[in-house]
Design a protein around this motif. Sequence first.
Motif, short mmCIF file in Angstrom:
data_model
loop_
_atom_site.label_atom_id
_atom_site.label_comp_id
_atom_site.label_asym_id
_atom_site.label_seq_id
_atom_site.Cartn_x
_atom_site.Cartn_y
_atom_site.Cartn_z
N GLY A 431 39.13 60.87 46.56
CA GLY A 431 40.50 61.17 46.93
C GLY A 431 41.40 59.97 47.05
N ARG A 432 40.95 58.80 46.59
CA ARG A 432 41.77 57.60 46.66
C ARG A 432 42.68 57.49 45.43
NH1 ARG A 432 40.13 53.66 50.26
NH2 ARG A 432 42.21 52.85 49.76
N GLU A 433 43.87 56.90 45.65
CA GLU A 433 44.75 56.58 44.53
C GLU A 433 44.27 55.27 43.93
OE1 GLU A 433 49.47 55.85 43.39
OE2 GLU A 433 48.90 56.40 45.46
N VAL A 434 43.99 55.28 42.63
CA VAL A 434 43.30 54.15 42.04
C VAL A 434 43.92 53.78 40.71
CG1 VAL A 434 41.56 55.65 40.96
CG2 VAL A 434 41.01 53.25 41.39
N VAL A 435 43.86 52.48 40.38
CA VAL A 435 44.25 51.97 39.08
C VAL A 435 43.06 51.21 38.51
CG1 VAL A 435 45.85 50.55 37.76
CG2 VAL A 435 46.64 51.72 39.84
N ALA A 436 42.59 51.61 37.35
CA ALA A 436 41.46 50.95 36.71
C ALA A 436 41.98 49.79 35.86
CB ALA A 436 40.68 51.92 35.84
N VAL A 437 41.54 48.58 36.16
CA VAL A 437 41.95 47.41 35.39
C VAL A 437 41.02 47.29 34.19
CG1 VAL A 437 42.29 44.91 35.40
CG2 VAL A 437 42.82 46.26 37.46
N ASP A 438 41.56 47.60 33.02
CA ASP A 438 40.78 47.58 31.79
C ASP A 438 41.11 46.30 31.03
OD1 ASP A 438 39.18 48.23 29.68
OD2 ASP A 438 40.20 50.10 29.16
N ASP A 439 40.48 45.21 31.45
CA ASP A 439 40.86 43.89 30.94
C ASP A 439 39.72 42.93 31.17
OD1 ASP A 439 42.45 41.93 29.85
OD2 ASP A 439 43.96 41.92 31.44
N GLY A 440 39.65 41.88 30.36
CA GLY A 440 38.66 40.84 30.56
C GLY A 440 39.04 39.94 31.71
N PHE A 441 38.07 39.55 32.54
CA PHE A 441 38.39 38.78 33.74
C PHE A 441 39.02 37.43 33.41
CE2 PHE A 441 37.30 36.02 37.38
CZ PHE A 441 37.97 36.73 38.36
N GLY A 442 38.76 36.94 32.22
CA GLY A 442 39.38 35.68 31.82
C GLY A 442 40.89 35.73 31.80
N ALA A 443 41.47 36.93 31.73
CA ALA A 443 42.93 37.06 31.70
C ALA A 443 43.54 37.00 33.09
CB ALA A 443 43.31 38.38 31.03
N ALA A 444 42.71 37.05 34.13
CA ALA A 444 43.26 37.09 35.49
C ALA A 444 44.00 35.80 35.84
CB ALA A 444 42.14 37.36 36.49
N ALA A 445 43.39 34.67 35.54
CA ALA A 445 44.03 33.39 35.86
C ALA A 445 45.32 33.22 35.07
CB ALA A 445 43.07 32.23 35.59
N GLY A 446 45.30 33.61 33.81
CA GLY A 446 46.49 33.51 32.98
C GLY A 446 47.63 34.37 33.47
N ALA A 447 47.29 35.44 34.21
CA ALA A 447 48.32 36.31 34.76
C ALA A 447 48.87 35.78 36.08
CB ALA A 447 47.76 37.72 34.96
N GLY A 448 48.33 34.65 36.53
CA GLY A 448 48.82 34.04 37.76
C GLY A 448 48.26 34.66 39.02
N LEU A 449 47.02 35.16 38.96
CA LEU A 449 46.46 35.86 40.10
C LEU A 449 45.65 34.96 41.04
CD1 LEU A 449 45.49 39.20 38.35
CD2 LEU A 449 47.17 38.88 40.16
N GLY A 450 45.67 33.68 40.82
CA GLY A 450 45.04 32.78 41.77
C GLY A 450 43.54 32.89 41.85
N VAL A 451 42.87 32.73 40.71
CA VAL A 451 41.41 32.81 40.68
C VAL A 451 40.83 31.52 41.23
CG1 VAL A 451 39.39 32.99 39.18
CG2 VAL A 451 41.41 34.40 38.73
N ALA A 452 39.88 31.64 42.17
CA ALA A 452 39.24 30.47 42.77
C ALA A 452 37.78 30.80 43.06
CB ALA A 452 39.96 30.08 44.06
N VAL A 453 37.00 29.78 43.29
CA VAL A 453 35.58 29.96 43.63
C VAL A 453 35.49 30.27 45.12
CG1 VAL A 453 33.32 28.88 43.78
CG2 VAL A 453 34.80 28.43 41.80
N PRO A 454 34.95 31.45 45.49
CA PRO A 454 34.85 31.78 46.91
C PRO A 454 33.79 30.96 47.61
CG PRO A 454 33.77 33.45 45.59
CD PRO A 454 34.42 32.50 44.62
#
Length: 461
Positions: A431-454
């Motif tokens: 019952g959750r509202e959800v958006v499925a991200v259908d993309d390669g993780f390598g694109a996350a940093a290029g989108a400006g999402l602040g990828v870092a090593v936890p």
Amino acid sequence: MFFVDTIETAGLGNRSYLAGGQRAAAVVDPPRDIDRVIAAAARRGVRIALVVETHLHNDYVTGGLELARVTGARYLVPAAAQVSFDRVAVADGDITPVDDGLALRALATPGHTPHHTSYVLAEAGRDVAAFTGGSLLIGSVGRPDLVEPRLTAELARAQHASAHRLAAELADSVPVLPTHGFGSFCSSSQAEGSATTIGDERRRNDALVKDVDTFVAELLAGLDDIPAYYAHMGPANAAGPAPLDLTPPRRADAEEISRRLAAGEWVVDLRSRVAFAEGHVAGSFNFEGDGPLATYLAWLIPWGRPVTLLASTAADIAHAQRELSRVGMGRPVAAATGGPEDWTGPATALRSLRRSDFAGLAAARERGEDPVVLDVRRNTEHLGGAIAGAVHIPLHELPRRLGEVPPGVVWVHCAGGARAAIAASMLDAAGREVVAVDDGFGAAAGAGLGVAVPATASSAP
């Protein structure tokens, strides 16, 4: 002249082999669906004289016992493996004829399991192939942690010694033909390439280029999660699997599908994640039939829970049934073909969910929507880099940790989109509202999402 044919089970990341001469052949580590093996032998015009196991497998149900029964072949199983059926117990150094001038020599190579045995094919006394099962893989070795936690470090050292034994006893030109390592979770790491030799491995395999202490420390540090269904494979193989039944499951109508969902059973939609997002039966889960279906469905479903399959065609159902049988899931209780409009009653509305990419997620953040970002990759993947502020729950833990997902619109991602689609369907069913991200993780940093090593990986509480 000898031949070696590869019988690939891509969905599980495994390979079986048919090796022989003009009249007879041996089968190494056969899959459960033995019709593929029999067809391969028929194409070669050879008799299956030997069926050979390198070890009791943890990642699939073997077809060895049934193949030996059907063909009358001798069934070779390592002597130290505890089984409940008659077999030819194989010990280190045993030589078994295959065909004129062809023989298999057993080499004890413990590590993946305590009883693991490799087999060297020799033609006229010359070694021509090494079937290494879960011992020496392509650039890697089989996992040592699938048998007993208290044995893991000891077996890791045994893997190092076994790799060195193979390298010492075999010429550089001998092809190495492993069972695992092509995407299988039985591999300690995912090596590249599809072919290798002893010489290749001598130059690049950690077990052969690093000292034992360094090798063991790095091997143990890199071990990832074990699929839950592995716990059922070893006992099934030791007991002797029953013959495979691939007859089609009974057909279910919309009323029955609704009834099974209400009873808490799993209804699995095998269509593509794109088609599922556009419209699906409320409460159903999306496991794409052309992906690693058996691995993830068998990992996530409570073992023994009835499953109903939905797909576009009967061929899709048959393919999925074959895949699931390889890991011992048994027959689906029912199935239906067509589309979601065929699987719901006239008063039932279809569900849909949104799809996007990492650029879309970045845009949602910029608009101030404050989306919940859910990362369902495995711990080792997460440690390599994660989106700032993301909640990390590995996919295989999600069914029991749904309550930990914060309120709000959930944007769920993995490394490429397939696992995110599974997770999105589970969230949608809850019952959750959800958006499925259908993309390669390598694109996350290029989108400006602040990828870092936890600092640390997530773990279940």
